[in-house]
Each structure stands twice: as C-alpha cells, then as structure tokens.
Motif scaffolding. Structure first.
Motif, short mmCIF file in Angstrom:
data_model
loop_
_atom_site.label_atom_id
_atom_site.label_comp_id
_atom_site.label_asym_id
_atom_site.label_seq_id
_atom_site.Cartn_x
_atom_site.Cartn_y
_atom_site.Cartn_z
N LYS A 1 0.83 -1.20 0.00
CA LYS A 1 0.00 0.00 0.00
C LYS A 1 0.87 1.26 0.00
CE LYS A 1 -3.95 2.04 2.42
NZ LYS A 1 -4.89 1.88 3.55
N MET A 2 1.92 1.27 0.83
CA MET A 2 2.82 2.41 0.86
C MET A 2 3.50 2.58 -0.50
SD MET A 2 6.25 3.21 3.13
CE MET A 2 5.44 3.41 4.72
N ALA A 3 3.89 1.47 -1.11
CA ALA A 3 4.54 1.54 -2.42
C ALA A 3 3.61 2.18 -3.45
CB ALA A 3 4.95 0.14 -2.87
N GLY A 4 2.34 1.83 -3.41
CA GLY A 4 1.38 2.42 -4.33
C GLY A 4 1.25 3.93 -4.13
N ALA A 5 1.26 4.35 -2.88
CA ALA A 5 1.16 5.78 -2.58
C ALA A 5 2.41 6.51 -3.05
CB ALA A 5 0.96 5.98 -1.08
N ILE A 6 3.57 5.86 -2.92
CA ILE A 6 4.82 6.47 -3.38
C ILE A 6 4.80 6.65 -4.89
CG2 ILE A 6 7.28 6.00 -3.71
CD1 ILE A 6 7.27 4.82 -0.85
N VAL A 7 4.37 5.62 -5.61
CA VAL A 7 4.30 5.73 -7.08
C VAL A 7 3.39 6.89 -7.47
CG1 VAL A 7 3.48 4.60 -9.18
CG2 VAL A 7 4.82 3.30 -7.52
N GLN A 8 2.24 6.97 -6.85
CA GLN A 8 1.28 8.02 -7.19
C GLN A 8 1.81 9.41 -6.82
OE1 GLN A 8 -2.56 7.58 -5.33
NE2 GLN A 8 -3.43 9.36 -6.36
N GLY A 9 2.27 9.55 -5.58
CA GLY A 9 2.71 10.86 -5.10
C GLY A 9 3.98 11.33 -5.78
N GLN A 10 4.96 10.42 -5.94
CA GLN A 10 6.22 10.80 -6.55
C GLN A 10 6.07 11.12 -8.02
OE1 GLN A 10 9.32 10.74 -4.71
NE2 GLN A 10 7.99 10.49 -2.96
#
Length: 221
Positions: free
Chosen positions: A198-207
């Motif tokens: 889940k954190m990885a998905g947020a990183i992809v989206q935010g970054q």
C-alpha cells in the motif's frame, strides 16, 4: 553556476542506469514522499516522542498480523535511507531556495518522510530484521539507478543559492523520485505484506505527480 552545470551532464547516465536496473529485474533501491494513506497518518500531538512511539507500536502490531517476504524486507531497508536523504535535500532548501514551488515541495517532503521512516522501522522490528541491508548504506551504490545522490552531489547542492539552487534541487529530486518509483513498483509486483504494498502504491502516485511538478519548474526557470 559552474558547479551546477558540471553536475548535470551525469544525469542521463544515471537515468539510463535506472532503466537497466528495471530490465535486469532489480526490485529495490530508492524513494521519497507519497500521499497520506490509511494507517500512515501520525497526528499532530504535543509530543513528537509520543507520536513516534505510537507509530512504531502501530506498525509493529500491524506487521505481526500478516505475512511478509524478502521483497517487503528489502523495500523497507532500502527505502529508509532513501527517505533520509530526501529529508536532507529538502532541509537544504531553507535559506537557499527562492522559488515558491520549490519551497512548497521541500516542505511537503519533510512532512511526509519522517512518519514513513518510523513506520518502516516498525515493520522491520516486528519482523526481527535489521533496519539496513547488509553491505548497503551509508551511501548505497551511487549512479546505479537507485536515485541516490553522491556526497559530491550533496555538497554541490549545499553550495547553491537562489535560482541556481532551485534548478539543481529540481533536477536532483526528479532523479531521486524516479529511483523511488522504480523500487516502489517492484514492491507492488513482488511484495506480500499489505502495508508495504500500500505504501509503495502511494509512493508511485505521489512521486509521479511531484516529478511532473518539478519538471514544470525546470521548464520555466
């Protein structure tokens, strides 16, 4: 301006290395930031120590509730130092940056990274894993596509001010974010632990959104 222009020619080489890293199937190495997500908000209480303890306890309880694999461990171990360098870069903006958007992004990175670092440290603790991979850090493998900056890069950035700082910060942070996105995409494909995925998905989206914003800053400066 001399230091800045000297640093830039190395960027295409690093970004080409990042593509090679993906093609070779290397899953991990880098990251910064990310949107808020369930379980990742750490509040704004009166005591930062209390917030840190609460975050660690929450992460430990969550991590112990489901399975994890080697991809999850590597993701956390490598993302922690990557976040730490992003914080160091963002903090250099204070007193050096002149562009309002650069200041805004730097502040956003500072706000996002500490909570995520504490969460990942909590996961590793609950998994009985070291917080750093053997042989990695300090420094990682600069120029290998992980998005990490060398000591020389950081010194160059530290010596910049005003528009020169803004341009170099944006260029370096784009590369830093691209490394984070590469690693986060690997975690999304190969990770088992739900919180890490889940954190990885947020990183992809935010970054990814921040890369676009940083590129627009470079285009107008």
């Amino acid at each position: 301006m001399t230091a800045f222009t000297h640093a830039l020619p190395r960027k295409p080489v690093r970004r080409a290395a990042a593509v090679g890293l993906v093609a070779a199937g290397a899953l991990f190495l880098s990251a910064c930031g990310g949107d808020d997500m369930s379980g990742m908000e750490h509040g704004s209480g009166n005591s930062s120590a209390s917030a840190s303890a609460s975050t660690s306890a929450s992460a430990t309880a969550e991590a112990g509730s489901t399975g994890f694999n080697d991809a999850d461990v590597a993701f956390a171990q490598m993302m922690i130092p990557h976040h730490q360098q992003a914080l160091a870069m963002a903090r250099l903006a204070d007193g050096r940056a002149s562009d309002s958007e650069v200041k805004e992004i730097a502040a956003k990175i500072e706000k996002a990274q500490d909570p995520e670092i504490r969460t990942m440290q909590g996961w590793l603790k609950s998994w009985n894993q070291p917080t750093a991979a053997a042989g990695a850090m300090p420094g990682m493998d600069h120029g290998s596509g992980d998005g990490m900056m060398s000591d020389g890069d950081m010194e160059h950035l530290k010596g910049m001010k005003g528009a020169e700082f803004d341009k170099m910060f944006a260029d370096m942070m784009i590369e830093h974010h691209e490394g984070a996105i590469t690693m986060a995409e690997g975690e999304r494909k190969n990770g088992e632990y739900a919180g890490a995925v889940k954190m990885a998905g947020a990183i992809v989206q935010g970054q990814s959104a921040e890369v676009k914003q940083l590129q627009s800053i470079l285009d107008r400066l």
